[in-house]
Design an enzyme around this catalytic site. Sequence first.
Site, PDB file in Angstrom:
ATOM      1  CG  ASP A   1      29.940  75.630  -3.426  1.00  0.00           C
ATOM      2  OD1 ASP A   1      28.803  75.900  -3.276  1.00  0.00           O
ATOM      3  OD2 ASP A   1      30.375  74.579  -3.991  1.00  0.00           O
TER       4      ASP A   1
ATOM      5  CG  ASP B   1      57.296  45.638  25.058  1.00  0.00           C
ATOM      6  OD1 ASP B   1      55.882  45.958  25.180  1.00  0.00           O
ATOM      7  OD2 ASP B   1      57.973  46.227  25.153  1.00  0.00           O
TER       8      ASP B   1
ATOM      9  CG  MET C   1      27.510  75.302   6.586  1.00  0.00           C
ATOM     10  SD  MET C   1      27.063  76.863   5.970  1.00  0.00           S
ATOM     11  CE  MET C   1      27.839  76.722   4.096  1.00  0.00           C
TER      12      MET C   1
END
Lengths: 518, 505
Positions: free
Chosen positions: A304, A36, A440
């Site tokens: 832009d 653990d 894009m």
Amino acid sequence: MKLAYWMYAGPAHIGTLRVASSFKNVHAIMHAPLGDDYFNVMRSMLERERDFTPVTASIVDRHVLARGSQEKVVENITRKDKEERPDLILLTPTCTSSILQEDLQNFVNRAALESKSDVILADVNHYRVNELQAADRTLEQVVRYYIEKAKKQNNLEIIKTEKPSANIIGIFTLGFHNQHDCREIKRLFNDLGIDINEVIPEGGSVVNLKKLPKAWFNFIPYREVGLMAGKYLEKEFQMPCITTTPMGLVETAASIQEIFQALKTIDPLAEEKFHVKNKKSIEEYIDQQARFISQAAWFSRSIDCQNFTGKKAVVFGDATHAASMTKILSREMGLRVSCAGTYCKHDADWFREQVQGFCDEVLITDDHTLVGDMIARVEPAAIFGTQMERHIGKRLDIPCGVISAPVHIQNFPLGFRPFLGYEGTNQIADLVYNSFTLGMEDHLLEIFGGHDTKEVITKSLSTDSGLTWTPDGLAELNRIPGFVRGKVKRNTEKFARENSMNQINVEVMFAAKESVGA
Amino acid sequence: MTTNVSLIEKKQESLTFECETGNYHTFCPISCVAWLYQKIEDSFFLVVGTKTCGYFLQNALGVMIFAEPRYAMAELEEGDISAQLNDSKELKRLCLQIKQDRNPSVIVWIGTCTTEIIKMDLEGMAPRLEAEIGIPIVVARANGLDYAFTQGEDTVLAAMSHRCPEINTQIEFDKKIPKKVTPNIESVTEKALAFASEKIGLKSLNLKKKNSHLKGSSGTEQEYLLRQEGLGVEKTKSHPPLVLFGSLPATVATQLNMELKRQGITVSGWLPSQRYTELPSVGEGVYVCGVNPFLSRTATTLMRRRKCKLIGAPFPIGPDGTRAWIEKICSVFEYEAKGLEKREASIWNGLEDYLELIRGKSVFFMGDNLLEVSLARFLIRCGMIVYEIGIPYMDKRFQAAELALLQKTCHDMNVPIPRIVEKPDNYNQIQRIRELQPDLAITGMAHANPLEARGISTKWSVEFTFAQIHGFTNARDILELVTRPLRRNQSLEGLGWTKLVKSAF
């Protein structure tokens, strides 16, 4: 019982360990079974820590199950006390110790008698709270413990500093870009003429917690962790608690204004007395920064960013980052946020209130399949989310910017990448822009049929190898991971040619590997 | 330097085992689902545990989680812990969902610490649910209370060995032999001798009987006769069925199969197989041999419950180990191992460039995956000096042959036998590393970066679990891993930034 593949927030003890290991000279002892202590791996790998993570386990094994921990926990605490002389030892329960229901508080009391360090038991219930809630609680618990201790010892420092000063509460190990954010906040406060009193827990010392009341106000950059400690200090010492996250231009301005409102309550002439950088008024400073120092405002105006107008985006993450990001995208960049969501279910009301009016719908869930389904349904042009959303995006071919934990190692960059303050706005602008242009570009490539219209016929330079691969050889070749397959194929063929073999089967493949060692 | 020498000199000439506090870092055994779900293609692993288990899997397995894994958590909630919900009903609901979504050939339940503590009767529930939903359910208790890291695979394979089909021909075959013919001899080699004599006994027995009885096993009998008469068809020379156990990538399994095939030995199956539906047949008279040092429960189960005969051999890690492994199997079947010496030598030749780098260098195993003894033995043969072999758990019986080979290797290479530390204490080990300043520490990720920052080269131990390290062919891969930090340091040498912490180490 819940069928689960993935979770956004970790178990409670991780939160406690993050608090403990962020402080200097604090050691956490987990009451946990073998294995653990995975937290140590995460800290060592993700944060690239040079020092040993100050977390050890008091191992719960069969003997402990049969007879109880008995002396074991106490021994482990006193041993660590002698070995490392920490200021504080934090006994951390795990899911296992939660169900064993041993009286850990009793162990803490006994160990505290023997050790020079302070010893406390982290007060978290594994089945009720998650990593973030536990971290918030533990931080408050530690702060409260040392404030009360100082009160008892009568060495609490309550006289305010001469100049306005702030405590920054909630900077953490394994936090999303926390180190960078902390540096940026310090820079911002320096510009504003505000001193830093204490930064906790990262790099802080528990011994210095008694100095917390000296600050004029507390600054809580992230909602998830630090709020409880902030509220406690507000109640106890009437210290103003600034909780507006300075992420994005508008919110950073709001945060600064809020700070000066708070300062005025302490000293009405604060603003005049302590000039911000270059002796400007606050409004002037904010305006200067927004228009000329940060590039984000100009970026939003540039052509832009025009192309982004009305583009659909989805935002998901912790409450702080998802809410801030939603507001930035829709208010500062003109995108359309189709859905904003968070996995901080415990903070759902706050989140809804924050993003109201900035998105079409709100999703509150910690089930990643619901998030995935939502994204598939909305089909946004870009996603801003956690590593999980990045992977969902990969599958759906939608670009994704990572804005919130949980994250991988690549989100612990070495370079300076804050999300907060004015430099943060630049970083966010880059992140958004890069996510969309990639999207894009991909789209355009698809329209025009890829990078090059000529089909690549062969990948090898030689035309005819004169070698034949037997089916078993070919099958074995296909088992080799794609990224080395070409190399293995070449090496094998080279070996076959050198040994004038013209059939390549499995045996030849292995023989080739043995001979060239590749 | 004085402490350095004294610590080395302290080492004994015979094997000794120390045991520390067990305060060490390792992976939770549930991590075995990571490689087992990939190995067993038609399986689904359901880990019945808490958020803690899930968080570990999600972080330790990194990107694999996003490749539609065939494993999931049955995450226990407060209602499950306080028994307000019915475990059996809850599990049934989840398993039906898994059946609908994935339709696996087997569902493996991995019991965790939590199911142990609340005493959830997984073994009791499984057969009932299996009947109800029509998919085999195998229960393995791979929890951190009892086991470390790779031992998780051991618990799964031990559970799975109960599901291997019984080898029927063997039963009939054995039934014909009067019980008294099977002598109860301890040594495996002698058992093999006994087996051979049984066969001969059987032959004569059968020959005396009516010919019709022979039909069933006449093929093998004839081959047997041919071999006896020296007309041996090498490749089909008969030996009792051999099943290998241990999960290895398909490529490595093929390589080991071929190594044995060269000796005329046919591997009749692997546990685990590529698919659950193709588990190998086991039963009385079947010989089994392990390929990994952490499979002691599986070995015990195969011997005691499935009546298989265990071939105790060193493990096929490194060319020395591989050769010893093959030789041992050959000797059990009374085959003469052929060409191994030459083959081993040629492999060593191919490793020379790497050996140059590590000869005379020292190494310290902190211990976390049970491969330590085999790797140390190989590295000593490579010319390294091993200061300490930390190991989570040492089964001296299952690893007996490997330990003997280690002892022999130390003797041959004229180096002291390293101390073997079971259940190590990482804090103490760090102190010893500080004193000894080994050239290489093989350790978990929790300590790797901090040690590197203090100028100690480290190799992350988990890589040995996931890399292909078995057989002759992959010996180079082990050294590739071992030498990587040394090669990296060579290229950074001269820059002068080895210690990158402010504190004195």
